[in-house]
Structure formats: C-alpha cells, structure tokens
Design a protein around this motif. Structure first.
Motif, PDB file in Angstrom:
ATOM      1  N   GLU A   1       3.616   6.377   7.189  1.00 53.01           N
ATOM      2  CA  GLU A   1       3.582   5.386   7.978  1.00 53.01           C
ATOM      3  C   GLU A   1       5.622   5.959   7.940  1.00 53.01           C
ATOM      4  OE1 GLU A   1       4.322   1.013   8.366  1.00 53.01           O
ATOM      5  OE2 GLU A   1       2.807   1.877   7.498  1.00 53.01           O
ATOM      6  N   ILE A   2       5.991   6.562   6.584  1.00 49.14           N
ATOM      7  CA  ILE A   2       7.414   6.114   6.949  1.00 49.14           C
ATOM      8  C   ILE A   2       7.615   7.880   7.416  1.00 49.14           C
ATOM      9  CG2 ILE A   2       9.796   6.765   5.873  1.00 49.14           C
ATOM     10  CD1 ILE A   2       8.310   4.617   3.134  1.00 49.14           C
ATOM     11  N   ALA A   3       6.905   8.546   7.215  1.00 45.43           N
ATOM     12  CA  ALA A   3       7.360  10.050   7.836  1.00 45.43           C
ATOM     13  C   ALA A   3       7.056  10.126   9.632  1.00 45.43           C
ATOM     14  CB  ALA A   3       5.803  11.128   7.467  1.00 45.43           C
ATOM     15  N   GLU A   4       6.002   9.223   9.368  1.00 45.70           N
ATOM     16  CA  GLU A   4       5.373   9.190  11.535  1.00 45.70           C
ATOM     17  C   GLU A   4       7.006   8.488  11.687  1.00 45.70           C
ATOM     18  OE1 GLU A   4       2.434   6.658  12.817  1.00 45.70           O
ATOM     19  OE2 GLU A   4       3.132   5.502  12.304  1.00 45.70           O
ATOM     20  N   SER A   5       7.162   7.790  11.173  1.00 47.36           N
ATOM     21  CA  SER A   5       8.812   7.035  11.462  1.00 47.36           C
ATOM     22  C   SER A   5      10.087   7.782  12.148  1.00 47.36           C
ATOM     23  CB  SER A   5       9.028   5.696  11.371  1.00 47.36           C
ATOM     24  OG  SER A   5       9.492   5.861   9.763  1.00 47.36           O
ATOM     25  N   GLY A   6      10.227   8.787  10.784  1.00 47.24           N
ATOM     26  CA  GLY A   6      11.338   9.577  10.292  1.00 47.24           C
ATOM     27  C   GLY A   6      12.902   9.451  11.021  1.00 47.24           C
ATOM     28  N   LEU A   7      12.423   8.060   9.873  1.00 45.44           N
ATOM     29  CA  LEU A   7      13.154   6.848   9.274  1.00 45.44           C
ATOM     30  C   LEU A   7      13.747   7.552   7.794  1.00 45.44           C
ATOM     31  CD1 LEU A   7      12.540   3.996  10.513  1.00 45.44           C
ATOM     32  CD2 LEU A   7      14.378   5.038  11.784  1.00 45.44           C
ATOM     33  N   GLN A   8      14.903   7.595   7.801  1.00 46.01           N
ATOM     34  CA  GLN A   8      15.706   7.557   5.989  1.00 46.01           C
ATOM     35  C   GLN A   8      14.967   5.943   5.597  1.00 46.01           C
ATOM     36  OE1 GLN A   8      17.144  10.551   4.463  1.00 46.01           O
ATOM     37  NE2 GLN A   8      16.257  11.802   6.434  1.00 46.01           N
TER      38      GLN A   8
ATOM     39  N   GLU B   1       1.324  -5.649  -7.370  1.00 47.05           N
ATOM     40  CA  GLU B   1       1.395  -3.740  -8.181  1.00 47.05           C
ATOM     41  C   GLU B   1       1.129  -2.499  -6.624  1.00 47.05           C
ATOM     42  OE1 GLU B   1      -2.472  -3.906  -9.759  1.00 47.05           O
ATOM     43  OE2 GLU B   1      -2.103  -4.473 -11.614  1.00 47.05           O
ATOM     44  N   THR B   2       1.188  -4.099  -5.894  1.00 49.91           N
ATOM     45  CA  THR B   2       0.933  -2.619  -3.466  1.00 49.91           C
ATOM     46  C   THR B   2       2.609  -2.983  -3.309  1.00 49.91           C
ATOM     47  OG1 THR B   2      -0.805  -4.388  -2.899  1.00 49.91           O
ATOM     48  CG2 THR B   2      -1.649  -2.190  -4.402  1.00 49.91           C
ATOM     49  N   LYS B   3       3.221  -4.410  -3.607  1.00 49.34           N
ATOM     50  CA  LYS B   3       3.789  -4.571  -2.867  1.00 49.34           C
ATOM     51  C   LYS B   3       4.818  -4.375  -3.048  1.00 49.34           C
ATOM     52  CE  LYS B   3       1.297  -7.552  -1.208  1.00 49.34           C
ATOM     53  NZ  LYS B   3       0.036  -6.859  -1.438  1.00 49.34           N
ATOM     54  N   LYS B   4       5.779  -3.740  -1.643  1.00 49.55           N
ATOM     55  CA  LYS B   4       7.143  -2.755  -1.233  1.00 49.55           C
ATOM     56  C   LYS B   4       8.172  -3.617  -0.558  1.00 49.55           C
ATOM     57  CE  LYS B   4       4.528   1.477  -2.838  1.00 49.55           C
ATOM     58  NZ  LYS B   4       2.941   0.545  -2.888  1.00 49.55           N
ATOM     59  N   VAL B   5       9.230  -3.792  -1.003  1.00 44.82           N
ATOM     60  CA  VAL B   5      10.205  -3.617   0.422  1.00 44.82           C
ATOM     61  C   VAL B   5      10.705  -2.568   0.940  1.00 44.82           C
ATOM     62  CG1 VAL B   5      12.922  -4.608   0.533  1.00 44.82           C
ATOM     63  CG2 VAL B   5      11.438  -5.858  -0.933  1.00 44.82           C
ATOM     64  N   VAL B   6      10.386  -2.181   2.458  1.00 41.82           N
ATOM     65  CA  VAL B   6      10.986  -0.430   2.807  1.00 41.82           C
ATOM     66  C   VAL B   6      12.220  -1.001   3.399  1.00 41.82           C
ATOM     67  CG1 VAL B   6      10.513   1.144   4.769  1.00 41.82           C
ATOM     68  CG2 VAL B   6       8.437  -0.287   3.177  1.00 41.82           C
TER      69      VAL B   6
ATOM     70  N   GLN C   1      14.315   3.926   2.037  1.00 39.72           N
ATOM     71  CA  GLN C   1      14.208   3.971   0.629  1.00 39.72           C
ATOM     72  C   GLN C   1      12.876   2.721   0.571  1.00 39.72           C
ATOM     73  OE1 GLN C   1      17.355   2.971   0.607  1.00 39.72           O
ATOM     74  NE2 GLN C   1      19.166   4.404   1.338  1.00 39.72           N
ATOM     75  N   VAL C   2      12.056   3.642  -0.692  1.00 39.58           N
ATOM     76  CA  VAL C   2      11.140   2.112  -0.828  1.00 39.58           C
ATOM     77  C   VAL C   2      11.443   1.887  -2.654  1.00 39.58           C
ATOM     78  CG1 VAL C   2       8.643   2.017  -0.888  1.00 39.58           C
ATOM     79  CG2 VAL C   2       9.464   2.947   1.109  1.00 39.58           C
ATOM     80  N   THR C   3      11.225   0.002  -2.478  1.00 37.26           N
ATOM     81  CA  THR C   3      11.424  -0.145  -3.519  1.00 37.26           C
ATOM     82  C   THR C   3      10.078  -1.327  -3.664  1.00 37.26           C
ATOM     83  OG1 THR C   3      14.167  -0.759  -3.953  1.00 37.26           O
ATOM     84  CG2 THR C   3      12.929  -2.552  -5.223  1.00 37.26           C
ATOM     85  N   ASN C   4       9.424  -1.210  -5.139  1.00 44.39           N
ATOM     86  CA  ASN C   4       8.296  -1.610  -5.576  1.00 44.39           C
ATOM     87  C   ASN C   4       8.533  -2.578  -6.323  1.00 44.39           C
ATOM     88  OD1 ASN C   4       6.739   0.727  -5.290  1.00 44.39           O
ATOM     89  ND2 ASN C   4       7.238   1.200  -7.174  1.00 44.39           N
TER      90      ASN C   4
ATOM     91  N   GLY D   1       0.959  -1.926   0.359  1.00 49.01           N
ATOM     92  CA  GLY D   1       0.382  -0.486  -0.094  1.00 49.01           C
ATOM     93  C   GLY D   1       1.182   1.399  -0.210  1.00 49.01           C
ATOM     94  N   ASP D   2       0.122   2.903   0.432  1.00 50.78           N
ATOM     95  CA  ASP D   2       0.976   3.631   0.190  1.00 50.78           C
ATOM     96  C   ASP D   2       1.523   3.844   1.548  1.00 50.78           C
ATOM     97  OD1 ASP D   2       1.339   6.365   0.623  1.00 50.78           O
ATOM     98  OD2 ASP D   2      -0.123   7.166  -0.244  1.00 50.78           O
TER      99      ASP D   2
END
Length: 206
Positions: free
Chosen positions: A174-181, A197-202, A183-186, A169-170
């Motif tokens: 969630e990433i902004a809330e975490s304050g962490l640097q 289509e909506t799956k990612k590796v953070v 990177q997101v890969t689709n 998902g989007d």
C-alpha cells in the motif's frame, strides 16, 4: 480506566473523568447508531479509545496547533485526542450527518471546547491544518489525494506536521503504491495487548 492510566500515567483528574464520560456517552450513542461493531463495545477502551491515543505515542501536538480528523465516524480518533491535548484545536469531519450529530453531542457533554464537528467531505474544506489524523478510511494513495492541500504552509506549520494515519496489517504494498515517503511505527512497541500486534501509525510528513 486502568488501561488508560497504565499507558498515560500523567492524566489529570479532569481528563480521567472525561474519558470515563466518553465511554458512557459513546455506548449510549452506539445503541442508536452503531458507531462501532456491537461486538467491539465490550472492548471500547482498548480497541477504540486506546487505539486512537496510539497517535499520541508517535507525536505530541504543539499547543495552539490545529488537527483535522477525516472520516471521524463516532469521533475517533479525534475525541480521545482532544481530551489528551486540551490546548490543541480539533476539527472532526465526516460525510454522515447522523454520526456528526452524535460527535457534536458528545463533545458538548464532555465540555470539549477545543472540538468542532462538521458534516463535510475533506475535499470540500478550505481551512489549513498543522496535522491530519484518521483511522483507516481508505487506501493511503486515495486518502492522500483528499488531504494533500489541507496543510498550512511549511513556514507557518507546527513541528512534525503531517499525516498520522492508523492502519493495520502489512502495509508494504500500500505504501509502495502511494509513492509517498511514509514512516511506519508499530503500536505493539507501546501497547502490550494482543489487539495491537498488527496495528500501526503511518506518518507522512508534509
């Protein structure tokens, strides 16, 4: 198995056998423990095994390195990754004993000597690792507090060490809330199936 061969054409015969056997063992255990939703079992290769291996499209674990799989459940993503990286040590942890028993049994049956599975919470661990992996156990901000101190010191760690977190998902908020640097890969960059289509590796580097 064709799906795995398609995306991972360099699998050895032994790895192919282990993936086939993993599916059989996983289905057997799922009858008893409901490791994944019953409706998902028909798509076990795509939605669970290939999904787990999505991490391997983003990082190649260094031989001799160590990986912690937090909240492994039925051994995902740890068991598929352990088959793919036989020279890497995997520690699979979960707080639910019945699931860990299933994971231990599957690892033994598949002769995965690079896997240990333990009923314990990530916060209770004292060992340090090069990489940490997981499949959507909690929001990133919460999850990161559990594992932030589980990494080896930078001078001792393997290349690209850090967290590799499977999410969907989007994730902007969630990433902004975490304050962490992060990177997101689709995963849709690597896998053509609609499921991805909506799956990612953070990725959160150490």
């Amino acid at each position: 198995m064709n799906l795995l061969d398609h995306y991972f054409p360099h699998l050895t015969d032994q790895q192919r056998r282990q993936f086939t056997q993993l599916e059989t063992e996983f289905r057997n255990w799922n009858e008893r423990l409901n490791l994944v939703a019953r409706s998902d079992v028909d798509n076990l290769t795509e939605r669970h095994i290939l999904h787990s291996l999505g991490i391997a499209k983003v990082v190649e674990f260094a031989p001799g390195s160590s990986v912690l799989d937090v909240g492994t459940g039925g051994g995902l993503p740890g068991l598929p990754l352990a088959i793919l990286f036989p020279e890497v040590k995997f520690h699979l942890v979960d707080s639910i004993g019945k699931k860990i028993k299933a994971v231990q049994d599957m690892a033994e049956t598949l002769h995965l000597t690079n896997v240990t599975a333990e009923q314990i919470r990530a916060e209770q661990l004292s060992a340090k690792y090069d990489y940490i992996v997981s499949r959507a156990v909690a929001r990133l901000a919460t999850f990161h507090t559990w594992i932030a101190h589980r990494y080896k010191p930078r001078a001792e760690s393997a290349p690209n060490s850090g967290l590799y977190y499977l999410k969907g998902g989007d994730l902007t908020e969630e990433i902004a809330e975490s304050g962490l640097q992060a990177q997101v890969t689709n995963l849709s960059d690597f896998f053509a199936e609609e499921f991805f289509e909506t799956k990612k590796v953070v990725v959160v580097p150490v």
